[in-house]
Motif scaffolding. Structure first.
Motif, PDB file in Angstrom:
ATOM      1  N   ARG A   1       7.124   8.524 -16.069  1.00 51.82           N
ATOM      2  CA  ARG A   1       6.794   7.118 -16.265  1.00 51.82           C
ATOM      3  C   ARG A   1       5.398   6.822 -15.705  1.00 51.82           C
ATOM      4  O   ARG A   1       4.594   6.117 -16.318  1.00 51.82           O
ATOM      5  CB  ARG A   1       7.844   6.264 -15.552  1.00 51.82           C
ATOM      6  CG  ARG A   1       7.614   4.778 -15.720  1.00 51.82           C
ATOM      7  CD  ARG A   1       8.819   3.970 -15.261  1.00 51.82           C
ATOM      8  NE  ARG A   1       8.480   2.559 -15.293  1.00 51.82           N
ATOM      9  CZ  ARG A   1       7.887   1.926 -14.297  1.00 51.82           C
ATOM     10  NH1 ARG A   1       7.579   2.583 -13.188  1.00 51.82           N
ATOM     11  NH2 ARG A   1       7.585   0.647 -14.402  1.00 51.82           N
ATOM     12  N   GLN A   2       5.125   7.382 -14.542  1.00 52.62           N
ATOM     13  CA  GLN A   2       3.819   7.181 -13.921  1.00 52.62           C
ATOM     14  C   GLN A   2       2.697   7.775 -14.771  1.00 52.62           C
ATOM     15  O   GLN A   2       1.634   7.179 -14.907  1.00 52.62           O
ATOM     16  CB  GLN A   2       3.820   7.886 -12.568  1.00 52.62           C
ATOM     17  CG  GLN A   2       3.520   6.981 -11.414  1.00 52.62           C
ATOM     18  CD  GLN A   2       3.588   7.754 -10.119  1.00 52.62           C
ATOM     19  OE1 GLN A   2       4.501   8.563  -9.928  1.00 52.62           O
ATOM     20  NE2 GLN A   2       2.648   7.516  -9.254  1.00 52.62           N
ATOM     21  N   VAL A   3       2.984   8.949 -15.331  1.00 55.24           N
ATOM     22  CA  VAL A   3       1.990   9.600 -16.182  1.00 55.24           C
ATOM     23  C   VAL A   3       1.700   8.717 -17.391  1.00 55.24           C
ATOM     24  O   VAL A   3       0.548   8.447 -17.732  1.00 55.24           O
ATOM     25  CB  VAL A   3       2.488  10.993 -16.637  1.00 55.24           C
ATOM     26  CG1 VAL A   3       1.530  11.605 -17.647  1.00 55.24           C
ATOM     27  CG2 VAL A   3       2.664  11.913 -15.434  1.00 55.24           C
TER      28      VAL A   3
ATOM     29  N   ALA B   1       3.705  14.725  -2.061  1.00 57.47           N
ATOM     30  CA  ALA B   1       4.441  13.609  -2.656  1.00 57.47           C
ATOM     31  C   ALA B   1       3.533  12.808  -3.585  1.00 57.47           C
ATOM     32  O   ALA B   1       3.949  12.370  -4.652  1.00 57.47           O
ATOM     33  CB  ALA B   1       4.989  12.708  -1.548  1.00 57.47           C
TER      34      ALA B   1
ATOM     35  N   THR C   1      -0.182   5.470 -16.384  1.00 55.80           N
ATOM     36  CA  THR C   1      -1.583   5.739 -16.063  1.00 55.80           C
ATOM     37  C   THR C   1      -2.402   5.922 -17.325  1.00 55.80           C
ATOM     38  O   THR C   1      -3.509   5.399 -17.442  1.00 55.80           O
ATOM     39  CB  THR C   1      -1.692   6.986 -15.168  1.00 55.80           C
ATOM     40  OG1 THR C   1      -0.991   6.728 -13.954  1.00 55.80           O
ATOM     41  CG2 THR C   1      -3.139   7.311 -14.849  1.00 55.80           C
TER      42      THR C   1
ATOM     43  N   ALA D   1       1.127  13.879  -5.314  1.00 54.56           N
ATOM     44  CA  ALA D   1       0.775  14.617  -6.524  1.00 54.56           C
ATOM     45  C   ALA D   1       1.951  14.760  -7.485  1.00 54.56           C
ATOM     46  O   ALA D   1       1.777  15.134  -8.633  1.00 54.56           O
ATOM     47  CB  ALA D   1       0.252  16.003  -6.158  1.00 54.56           C
ATOM     48  N   ALA D   2       3.159  14.434  -6.991  1.00 53.57           N
ATOM     49  CA  ALA D   2       4.333  14.572  -7.854  1.00 53.57           C
ATOM     50  C   ALA D   2       4.582  13.257  -8.587  1.00 53.57           C
ATOM     51  O   ALA D   2       5.186  12.344  -8.049  1.00 53.57           O
ATOM     52  CB  ALA D   2       5.546  14.956  -7.005  1.00 53.57           C
ATOM     53  N   TRP D   3       4.079  13.172  -9.794  1.00 56.85           N
ATOM     54  CA  TRP D   3       4.239  11.949 -10.566  1.00 56.85           C
ATOM     55  C   TRP D   3       5.461  12.030 -11.462  1.00 56.85           C
ATOM     56  O   TRP D   3       5.773  13.089 -12.004  1.00 56.85           O
ATOM     57  CB  TRP D   3       3.006  11.712 -11.444  1.00 56.85           C
ATOM     58  CG  TRP D   3       1.831  11.191 -10.690  1.00 56.85           C
ATOM     59  CD1 TRP D   3       1.648  11.228  -9.339  1.00 56.85           C
ATOM     60  CD2 TRP D   3       0.664  10.575 -11.239  1.00 56.85           C
ATOM     61  NE1 TRP D   3       0.438  10.659  -9.019  1.00 56.85           N
ATOM     62  CE2 TRP D   3      -0.184  10.252 -10.153  1.00 56.85           C
ATOM     63  CE3 TRP D   3       0.253  10.253 -12.532  1.00 56.85           C
ATOM     64  CZ2 TRP D   3      -1.418   9.635 -10.334  1.00 56.85           C
ATOM     65  CZ3 TRP D   3      -0.977   9.646 -12.713  1.00 56.85           C
ATOM     66  CH2 TRP D   3      -1.797   9.332 -11.614  1.00 56.85           C
ATOM     67  N   THR D   4       6.110  10.875 -11.648  1.00 56.14           N
ATOM     68  CA  THR D   4       7.202  10.820 -12.605  1.00 56.14           C
ATOM     69  C   THR D   4       6.594  10.701 -14.002  1.00 56.14           C
ATOM     70  O   THR D   4       5.451  10.269 -14.146  1.00 56.14           O
ATOM     71  CB  THR D   4       8.070   9.588 -12.348  1.00 56.14           C
ATOM     72  OG1 THR D   4       7.235   8.434 -12.466  1.00 56.14           O
ATOM     73  CG2 THR D   4       8.685   9.614 -10.950  1.00 56.14           C
TER      74      THR D   4
ATOM     75  N   ARG E   1      -2.620   2.796  -0.998  1.00 57.68           N
ATOM     76  CA  ARG E   1      -1.470   3.500  -1.524  1.00 57.68           C
ATOM     77  C   ARG E   1      -0.810   4.233  -0.392  1.00 57.68           C
ATOM     78  O   ARG E   1      -1.377   5.154   0.184  1.00 57.68           O
ATOM     79  CB  ARG E   1      -1.950   4.565  -2.500  1.00 57.68           C
ATOM     80  CG  ARG E   1      -2.121   4.081  -3.875  1.00 57.68           C
ATOM     81  CD  ARG E   1      -2.115   5.305  -4.730  1.00 57.68           C
ATOM     82  NE  ARG E   1      -3.036   5.103  -5.826  1.00 57.68           N
ATOM     83  CZ  ARG E   1      -2.924   5.736  -6.985  1.00 57.68           C
ATOM     84  NH1 ARG E   1      -1.980   6.609  -7.164  1.00 57.68           N
ATOM     85  NH2 ARG E   1      -3.767   5.520  -7.942  1.00 57.68           N
TER      86      ARG E   1
ATOM     87  N   ARG F   1      -2.862   2.600 -19.062  1.00 60.18           N
ATOM     88  CA  ARG F   1      -3.848   1.789 -18.345  1.00 60.18           C
ATOM     89  C   ARG F   1      -5.253   2.306 -18.588  1.00 60.18           C
ATOM     90  O   ARG F   1      -6.204   1.534 -18.686  1.00 60.18           O
ATOM     91  CB  ARG F   1      -3.534   1.797 -16.857  1.00 60.18           C
ATOM     92  CG  ARG F   1      -2.338   0.937 -16.525  1.00 60.18           C
ATOM     93  CD  ARG F   1      -1.861   1.172 -15.114  1.00 60.18           C
ATOM     94  NE  ARG F   1      -0.644   0.412 -14.871  1.00 60.18           N
ATOM     95  CZ  ARG F   1       0.276   0.756 -13.989  1.00 60.18           C
ATOM     96  NH1 ARG F   1       0.106   1.847 -13.257  1.00 60.18           N
ATOM     97  NH2 ARG F   1       1.347   0.017 -13.822  1.00 60.18           N
ATOM     98  N   ALA F   2      -5.359   3.632 -18.676  1.00 60.74           N
ATOM     99  CA  ALA F   2      -6.684   4.213 -18.932  1.00 60.74           C
ATOM    100  C   ALA F   2      -7.209   3.766 -20.297  1.00 60.74           C
ATOM    101  O   ALA F   2      -8.399   3.494 -20.451  1.00 60.74           O
ATOM    102  CB  ALA F   2      -6.616   5.738 -18.856  1.00 60.74           C
TER     103      ALA F   2
ATOM    104  N   PRO G   1      -6.967  11.344 -12.978  1.00 60.52           N
ATOM    105  CA  PRO G   1      -5.624  11.875 -13.280  1.00 60.52           C
ATOM    106  C   PRO G   1      -5.056  11.409 -14.609  1.00 60.52           C
ATOM    107  O   PRO G   1      -3.879  11.177 -14.715  1.00 60.52           O
ATOM    108  CB  PRO G   1      -4.787  11.331 -12.118  1.00 60.52           C
ATOM    109  CG  PRO G   1      -5.449  10.052 -11.755  1.00 60.52           C
ATOM    110  CD  PRO G   1      -6.910  10.248 -12.010  1.00 60.52           C
ATOM    111  N   MET G   2      -5.905  11.248 -15.614  1.00 63.68           N
ATOM    112  CA  MET G   2      -5.378  10.884 -16.939  1.00 63.68           C
ATOM    113  C   MET G   2      -5.966  11.832 -17.972  1.00 63.68           C
ATOM    114  O   MET G   2      -6.884  12.583 -17.683  1.00 63.68           O
ATOM    115  CB  MET G   2      -5.693   9.430 -17.284  1.00 63.68           C
ATOM    116  CG  MET G   2      -7.054   8.944 -16.885  1.00 63.68           C
ATOM    117  SD  MET G   2      -8.366   9.462 -17.985  1.00 63.68           S
ATOM    118  CE  MET G   2      -9.815   8.883 -17.160  1.00 63.68           C
TER     119      MET G   2
END
Ligand code: ATP
Ligand code: MG
Lengths: 359, 292
Positions: free
Chosen positions: B21-23, B14, B26, B16-19, B7, B29-30, B117-118
């Motif tokens: 959409r990313q949250v 940067a 994730t 750690a700053a999730w959009t 990654r 996917r979890a 991170p989920m």
């Protein structure tokens, strides 16, 4: 990965926060009958890119500190930040940029194969399906588990399992990796593999930070840029391995091997000016029935050695070998903690500065 | 790009700053990640056929023979088969879902899940999803085999409502399971004894094998609190229309609504409990078992 492109911070921008910053950290476990103070006023700062070691005996509070820094435990007092994020309030951010692996970790599900288990974890770290599989395959090869990739997790040996755990810790390429005794129970070869992998991974990107706890002095010495020696929840000393060793080196220690030494010879040497002590040395890994006599000499300074060599000539002894002995982390530890790793009882018996029955 | 560099992020800040959409991605996917071992592990252990299919089939058959001997209306045989199929989900919820977090903790997985991170809710959703897939195979087999063998005649008019009620029952059931999972984590061993204690009474008041309306007040109470009871009551009414005796108490539409409310309540409660639990566990140092 769909990580949004963020502008690079300008060189003139605010300085990057430390990778780890702990201030007045204290942790008490409220257990019966008396509460346990696991950490007592811990101040610590680790710069981005450092390989930092926590060295300490059992119950020193190493795992407790790691649990606090990985947001799994709240401090009772004080604050801690990871790359500027507060461990008590900004755990969400921290969890996105860190990972952790502990020795003897039994995580996952025995019914899965190595590949499947790693993939499952990749999904928790937010990798896409296909990225996950690709990343898993790369890491399985990197940890040398190509042959076991389709093997059930429940059938892995301790060493194989730990290599898989390390692979798990690298899945998300964390900015900070916490390793709690990662080579616990591994044989020499497996431990070396794990150390090499972590070092290579860390070196690949500037700013990657590792916090390692260990019982193995040599491991800390080999891997860490800086080490904190902890005991009873307190940091006793922080520094590079060299700095720490220099602290205990107040005198010059030499080790000489002589072909023979007459009775009274050692006593004669001890009387020389500048010779602080003369002690018989234990066998140096050589054959037990050696023909030589070993001595440890503590001298006020290196220059005294000349007169010792002269005196030995007068005594009719020939020097077979001579070397200056460097202090090890072990010596530092013994001096600071007052005991070796393997004899906690000795601490009670003799107190600080007591016997050095080191491991 | 090497194996050591996957990654590419500019800085920890940067990264750690999730959009949003990313949250979201994730967490989705979890869910899939946690469902995976359930679904794929299913057919690896051959013993599941015995425990998951044969045993429930036998216990269902027992009731069939009892009702036949008593000359009960033919619909009752259908109730038993339907109940037998739905037991699969109930057992899955009470035995696997409820104890899952507790078990994950003893395995050392729980702290890794919290450190990821989920949301832990996603892990629970994943477990639920996997559990549903697993139990569905069992439910379908019991339903199909028993229906053929005992010549159950279903009389269905409102297919859509029946399907909706079925899925709502699952949602409410697994919502309950997610809530119980947090409770069990707090209570530990006692919770296991509790669930053992309640298994049989819940079977009884759920009317697995007979209409719950026969239980009067107790039945009404069950309808208000146990998703299995409401779901089965509604499904019985929808799958056996035209019986010459009253089958269920409230109409199925009302029961569907009860299920919706239950689902929402259970999920909100589960989420609240997980948060409380995490805060408490972080304060008291109880997210992990101590083993080193
Ligand atoms: N969850 C807990 N509840 C109560 N006491 C705890 C808990 N975790 C740790 N302790 C206590 O806190 C002290 C420090 O423990 P910790 O595990 O941090 O030490 P450590 O340095 O990691 O030791 P080791 O080298 O054995 O792993 C010990 O006295 C321990 O008994
Ligand atoms: Mg520890």
């Amino acid at each position: 990965m769909a990580i949004p492109a963020t502008p690079t911070p300008s060189p003139t921008g605010p300085p990057a926060p430390p990778a780890i910053e702990a201030r007045g950290l204290r942790r008490i476990y409220k257990v019966k009958p008396t509460p346990v103070v696991a950490l007592e006023h811990v101040d610590l700062e680790v710069a981005p890119g450092e390989f930092f070691g926590l060295l300490g005996p059992n119950d020193a509070g190493k795992t407790t500190l790691i649990k606090i820094l990985t947001t799994l435990l709240l401090p009772s007092e004080g604050t801690a930040r990871i790359f500027g994020f507060d461990v008590s309030r900004e755990e969400t951010q921290i969890r996105r940029i860190m990972n952790m692996v502990a020795g003897g970790e039994q995580s996952g599900y025995g019914i899965l194969t190595v590949r499947e288990q790693l993939w499952m974890f990749s999904q928790f770290y937010g990798l896409s399906r296909s990225d996950g599989w690709r990343r898993v395959d790369e890491l399985v090869d990197a940890v040398g588990m190509g042959a076991e990739r389709e093997q059930r997790v429940s059938t892995l040996s301790t060493g194989q399992r730990q290599k898989m755990n390390i692979a798990r810790g690298l899945l998300n390429d964390p900015w900070i990796l916490f390793l709690d005794e990662p080579t616990l129970g591994l044989d020499v070869a497996a431990a070396r593999q794990v150390r090499e992998l972590v070092s290579a991974w860390k070196a690949a990107v500037l700013g990657r930070t590792v916090l390692l706890t260990t019982h193995y002095m040599a491991e800390a010495d080999e891997l860490c840029d800086r080490i904190a020696i902890v005991d009873h929840g307190r940091i006793l000393a922080i520094g590079t391995p060299e700095e720490l060793k220099r602290r205990v080196q107040r005198e010059s220690i030499f080790r000489v091997e002589l072909d023979h030494l007459d009775a009274g010879g050692a006593a004669a040497l001890a009387l020389l000016p500048g010779v602080l002590s003369v002690a018989p040395a234990a066998a140096d890994g050589g054959p037990v029935d050696r023909q030589t006599v070993g001595l440890n000499l503590a001298l006020a300074q290196d220059g005294i050695l000349a007169s010792v060599v002269g005196a030995l000539g007068d005594l009719g002894s020939h020097i077979v070998a001579l070397r200056k002995s460097e202090p090890s982390l072990e010596d530092v530890f013994v001096e600071l903690v007052g005991r070796g790793f393997d004899d906690p009882d000795a601490a009670e018996a003799s107190g600080p500065g007591g016997t050095a029955g080191a491991a | 790009m090497s194996v050591y560099e996957f990654r590419r992020t500019v800085s920890p800040q940067a990264a750690a700053a999730w959009t949003p959409r990313q949250v979201l991605l994730t967490n989705l996917r979890a869910v899939g990640g946690r469902a995976y071992p359930r679904v794929h592990g299913l057919f690896r252990e051959k013993s599941w056929v015995f425990f998951e299919v044969l045993l429930p089939f036998l216990s269902t058959s027992t009731f069939v023979f009892v009702y036949r001997a008593l000359r009960a209306p033919p619909e009752y045989i259908g109730f038993v088969v339907l109940g037998g199929a739905m037991t699969a989900f109930w057992l899955n919820v009470i035995w696997m879902m409820a104890s899952q977090l507790w078990w994950e903790k003893s395995q050392g997985n729980l702290e890794l899940y919290f450190a990821a991170p989920m949301s832990i809710m996603s892990v629970l959703f994943g477990m639920a999803l996997g559990g549903m897939v697993m139990s569905s195979t069992r439910a379908v087999i019991v339903l199909a085999v028993a229906s053929l063998l005992y010549e159950v005649r279903f009389a269905i008019d409102q297919w859509l409502l029946l399907l909706a009620v079925f899925f709502l029952t699952l949602a409410a059931l697994y919502g309950l399971g997610m809530m119980l999972a947090s409770l069990f984590l707090v209570w530990g061993r006692e919770a296991f004894q509790m669930s053992q204690l309640f298994t049989e009474p819940v079977y009884f008041v759920s009317g697995l094998n007979f209409p719950v309306a026969r239980l009067g007040l107790l039945g009404a109470l069950a309808l208000a609190t146990i998703p299995l009871a409401v779901g089965l009551d509604a499904m019985r009414q929808l799958a056996f229309i035209g019986a010459n005796f009253p089958i269920g108490t409230p109409p199925p539409e009302v029961e569907a609504l009860i299920l919706v409310v239950m689902t929402v309540v259970f999920l909100v409660a589960a989420r609240w409990m997980l948060r409380t639990l995490e805060r408490r566990a972080r304060r008291e140092g109880r997210l992990s078992v101590r083993w080193q």
